[in-house]
Design a protein around this motif. Structure first.
Motif, PDB file in Angstrom:
ATOM      1  N   MET A 450       2.000  -2.020  11.425  1.00  0.00           N
ATOM      2  CA  MET A 450       1.677  -1.298  10.207  1.00  0.00           C
ATOM      3  C   MET A 450       2.757  -0.125  10.000  1.00  0.00           C
ATOM      4  N   LEU A 451       4.026  -0.454  10.971  1.00  0.00           N
ATOM      5  CA  LEU A 451       4.834   0.655  10.842  1.00  0.00           C
ATOM      6  C   LEU A 451       5.987   0.124   9.790  1.00  0.00           C
ATOM      7  N   GLY A 452       5.455  -0.719   9.145  1.00  0.00           N
ATOM      8  CA  GLY A 452       6.493  -1.273   7.820  1.00  0.00           C
ATOM      9  C   GLY A 452       6.403  -0.332   6.844  1.00  0.00           C
ATOM     10  N   GLU A 453       7.223  -0.637   5.812  1.00  0.00           N
ATOM     11  CA  GLU A 453       6.792   0.117   4.553  1.00  0.00           C
ATOM     12  C   GLU A 453       5.951  -0.094   3.667  1.00  0.00           C
ATOM     13  N   VAL A 454       5.318   0.931   3.351  1.00  0.00           N
ATOM     14  CA  VAL A 454       4.121   0.711   2.072  1.00  0.00           C
ATOM     15  C   VAL A 454       4.540  -0.020   0.953  1.00  0.00           C
ATOM     16  N   GLN A 455       3.900  -0.970   0.748  1.00  0.00           N
ATOM     17  CA  GLN A 455       4.385  -1.878  -0.512  1.00  0.00           C
ATOM     18  C   GLN A 455       5.193  -2.967  -0.086  1.00  0.00           C
ATOM     19  N   GLY A 456       5.699  -2.748   1.428  1.00  0.00           N
ATOM     20  CA  GLY A 456       6.402  -3.840   1.781  1.00  0.00           C
ATOM     21  C   GLY A 456       5.825  -5.448   2.098  1.00  0.00           C
ATOM     22  N   ILE A 458       4.583  -7.027   4.822  1.00  0.00           N
ATOM     23  CA  ILE A 458       3.315  -6.931   5.419  1.00  0.00           C
ATOM     24  C   ILE A 458       2.140  -6.514   4.575  1.00  0.00           C
ATOM     25  N   PHE A 459       2.598  -5.408   3.929  1.00  0.00           N
ATOM     26  CA  PHE A 459       1.476  -4.580   3.305  1.00  0.00           C
ATOM     27  C   PHE A 459       0.932  -5.596   2.229  1.00  0.00           C
ATOM     28  N   ARG A 460       1.765  -6.100   1.368  1.00  0.00           N
ATOM     29  CA  ARG A 460       1.449  -7.091   0.282  1.00  0.00           C
ATOM     30  C   ARG A 460       0.673  -8.225   0.790  1.00  0.00           C
ATOM     31  N   THR A 461       0.802  -8.652   1.853  1.00  0.00           N
ATOM     32  CA  THR A 461       0.164 -10.018   2.486  1.00  0.00           C
ATOM     33  C   THR A 461      -1.241  -9.301   2.891  1.00  0.00           C
ATOM     34  N   LEU A 462      -1.387  -8.033   3.486  1.00  0.00           N
ATOM     35  CA  LEU A 462      -2.727  -7.823   3.902  1.00  0.00           C
ATOM     36  C   LEU A 462      -3.588  -7.452   2.666  1.00  0.00           C
ATOM     37  N   GLY A 483      -1.716   6.628  12.447  1.00  0.00           N
ATOM     38  CA  GLY A 483      -2.404   8.068  12.106  1.00  0.00           C
ATOM     39  C   GLY A 483      -3.306   8.066  10.957  1.00  0.00           C
ATOM     40  N   LEU A 484      -3.547   9.226  10.357  1.00  0.00           N
ATOM     41  CA  LEU A 484      -4.464   9.309   9.403  1.00  0.00           C
ATOM     42  C   LEU A 484      -3.863   8.874   8.104  1.00  0.00           C
ATOM     43  N   ALA A 485      -2.454   8.753   8.162  1.00  0.00           N
ATOM     44  CA  ALA A 485      -1.690   8.458   6.998  1.00  0.00           C
ATOM     45  C   ALA A 485      -1.917   6.816   6.784  1.00  0.00           C
ATOM     46  N   HIS A 486      -1.950   6.269   7.895  1.00  0.00           N
ATOM     47  CA  HIS A 486      -2.343   4.677   7.994  1.00  0.00           C
ATOM     48  C   HIS A 486      -3.752   4.475   7.367  1.00  0.00           C
ATOM     49  N   LEU A 487      -4.595   5.228   7.602  1.00  0.00           N
ATOM     50  CA  LEU A 487      -5.993   5.070   6.973  1.00  0.00           C
ATOM     51  C   LEU A 487      -5.926   5.517   5.424  1.00  0.00           C
ATOM     52  N   ARG A 488      -5.130   6.020   5.181  1.00  0.00           N
ATOM     53  CA  ARG A 488      -5.202   6.504   3.766  1.00  0.00           C
ATOM     54  C   ARG A 488      -4.352   5.747   2.991  1.00  0.00           C
ATOM     55  N   SER A 489      -3.248   5.183   3.480  1.00  0.00           N
ATOM     56  CA  SER A 489      -2.427   4.350   2.544  1.00  0.00           C
ATOM     57  C   SER A 489      -2.548   2.787   2.653  1.00  0.00           C
ATOM     58  N   TRP A 490      -2.938   2.408   4.037  1.00  0.00           N
ATOM     59  CA  TRP A 490      -2.812   1.189   4.300  1.00  0.00           C
ATOM     60  C   TRP A 490      -4.146   0.348   3.868  1.00  0.00           C
ATOM     61  N   PRO A 491      -4.345  -1.009   3.698  1.00  0.00           N
ATOM     62  CA  PRO A 491      -5.541  -1.572   3.404  1.00  0.00           C
ATOM     63  C   PRO A 491      -6.313  -2.032   4.627  1.00  0.00           C
TER      64      PRO A 491
END
Length: 565
Positions: A450-456, A458-462, A483-491
């Motif tokens: 999940m260190l990749g770009e948001v909306q990248g 991997i994000f789109r596949t998830l 961190g908390l940013a991943h919980l807020r931004s990632w699916p």
């Protein structure tokens, strides 16, 4: 063209001219450049003693004061001489081309002799031009050799570059029957050196390492920089003495550490060394490099100050190339299998789901966990083959459970899987084939994925997987960069807390407070928390009191075939 050789065409010209002269009773001989005065190298025509003596005169240009002329044609009552001075680029005498014609009282014959002399003079001039061209080409060849030597060298350290090192090794191992040791050296944390101290210092450090290796190893060793922070050396071993290798590796360690200290950075100078030793059957450079590489990675995991010498029993699993055929064979024979570890609900006491784990059933070493074949998993081709096989078999086993609802199945996928455009469709077909729904599966990823770009990609596949009904779990939360940013931004639907946060929960109020706070946070985010590494009832009881529901660990079941619990 070999120096002073006769090209066929020039030889034909001279031979024809001499034949024509002999047919008119003209006595002649041709003299070529001499390696040193007094020793004629080539003569065509008459070679009696008198002519040899004349040859010496021509070479030294003592026969006529006009010897400096480019082409000398001289008539005397005794003979006719044709000579051409050959000089080097500095104007020094290099030799001479000469022709001697026998005396004749016939005026007509003298005219013919002069014509023949001029004919041969022109031939000699052609020959001189060819010699000059040869010298120029020789200079170009020397320059080419110099450029070739320069192309063989690493620009920063002046050691052999990768291509030249392997070529020289192949030549030496093909001609020297002695045993040799191939050392592979890798500087530890060199990227950090560049990041902290800057690239100019990093370059200086590499040059220091190169000088240290030159001093530490025998003078006839082949030394190369293979690229980046990786160096290699090929050293002859007298009598195949493996004890010499240990001494050489210690000398390399000491030399590099001393060099780092001289730079004012004694904390640097850490290096990993792997070694492979030739045998009567193994003298292939590529295979030796792969073996040395496997030993090097073993060295990284052990004592850096000792290095490691390759042995098949110990180091095969440290090289993806060496492991590849065994891995593919095990995959084909279905000795790499899915194991299932239960995830239990503390509130209901029932199994909530299973995590799919990979195990290699080795006939000699028993059940191997992924750490034993991690290099194979880091190879994209092998990782993809494994994922397809394990996911397919895991879904098949799960579909065979008599009561699978409301259970779920957690599938571990990596960045390579998520970057495959066909992953979602492959899963869709597999679920349909086994009569399963998307709600039955959880896609588990590590935080590094999940260190990749948001909306990248991997994000789109998830996001696509969640849209179809699957859930996403973030593994080993809190041990790295997530961190908390991943919980807020990632699916993310589930969070798996690493075992390190609960090992001392019974005696550490801080650990207890951390788990309690994380439970409140995940509840507020609508995320399920799964605590890993629950090994005893005391820990389970404390987690239950804190309000934790989902747990996983050996206290509730070891990984094994589905249904074995």
């Amino acid at each position: 063209m070999t120096r002073h050789s006769f090209p066929e065409e020039l030889e034909r010209l001279v031979s024809d001219a001499l034949d024509a002269m002999r047919s008119q009773d003209l006595h002649a001989a041709l003299f070529l450049p001499l390696p040193e005065p007094g020793k004629p190298r080539v003569m065509i025509g008459d070679t009696d003693t008198r002519l040899r003596r004349q040859t010496l005169q021509l070479v030294d240009f003592t026969a006529d004061p006009t010897c400096g002329d480019p082409l000398l044609i001289m008539h005397t009552p005794q003979e006719t001489l044709v000579a051409r001075r050959i000089e080097d680029s500095a104007g020094n005498l290099r030799g001479a081309l000469g022709l001697r014609l026998a005396p004749t009282p016939d005026p007509a014959a003298s005219v013919r002799a002069e014509r023949a002399a001029r004919l041969l003079g022109n031939t000699l001039m052609q020959w001189d031009d060819l010699l000059t061209l040869e010298e120029e080409l020789s200079g170009e060849v020397r320059q080419s050799h110099a450029l070739s030597r320069q192309a063989d060298r690493d620009a920063l350290t002046a050691l052999l570059n990768n291509r030249a090192f392997q070529r020289r090794c192949r030549h030496r191992l093909g001609t020297d029957i002695r045993h040799h040791a191939l050392l592979l050296l890798d500087l530890d944390n060199f990227k950090t050196v560049n990041d902290v101290y800057g690239h100019p210092f990093g370059d200086q450090y590499l040059q220091t390492v190169a000088r240290a290796l030159i001093r530490a190893l025998p003078s006839k060793s082949l030394l190369g920089r293979l690229g980046g922070d990786e160096f290699a050396a090929l050293i002859a071993l007298p009598d195949g003495d493996s004890a010499t290798v240990d001494r050489l590796m210690r000398d390399c360690f000491t030399g590099i550490e001393d060099g780092a200290a001289d730079l004012g950075k004694p904390d640097l100078g850490r290096v990993s060394i792997g070694c492979a030793i030739t045998t009567e059957k193994l003298r292939d450079v590529s295979r030796l490099l792969h073996r040395a590489d496997a030993a090097l990675y073993a060295s990284k995991r052990a004592d850096h100050r000792k290095g490691a010498v390759y042995t098949p029993e110990t180091h095969q699993n440290f090289s993806a190339r060496l492991m590849r055929p065994r891995f593919l064979q095990a995959l084909e024979e279905r000795r790499i299998q899915p194991f299932f570890q239960p995830i239990r609900s503390l509130l209901s006491g029932r199994i909530a789901g299973y995590e799919v784990l990979v195990r290699w059933i080795d006939p000699e070493k028993g059940v191997l966990e992924p750490e034993a074949f991690s290099l194979a998993l880091s190879t994209p081709e092998l990782a993809e083959k494994l994922s397809r096989r394990i996911i397919g078999e895991a879904l098949s086993h799960f579909a065979g459970l008599p009561q699978r609802d409301p259970l779920w199945l957690t599938l571990n996928v990596g960045a390579g899987d998520l970057l495959r455009s066909e992953l979602v469709e492959d899963l869709d077909r597999a679920l349909e084939r086994h009569g399963l729904d998307w709600e039955h599966i959880v896609i588990e990823v590590t935080e590094t994925t999940m260190l990749g770009e948001v909306q990248g990609p991997i994000f789109r596949t998830l996001a696509n997987l969640r849209h179809r009904g699957a859930r996403v779990a973030l593994d080993d939360f809190g041990t790295g960069y997530a961190g908390l940013a991943h919980l807020r931004s990632w699916p993310v639907d589930m969070l798996k807390l690493d075992r390190c946060f609960i090992q001392d929960i019974a005696s550490s109020p801080r650990d207890s407070a951390f788990v309690s706070a994380l439970l409140q946070l995940t509840t507020a985010f609508g995320i399920d928390l799964i605590v890993e590494g629950v090994e005893d009832e005391e820990t389970a009881s404390l987690l239950r009191k804190l309000g934790c529901d989902l747990v996983q660990g050996y206290h509730y079941g070891s990984p094994g075939p589905l249904g074995a619990d």
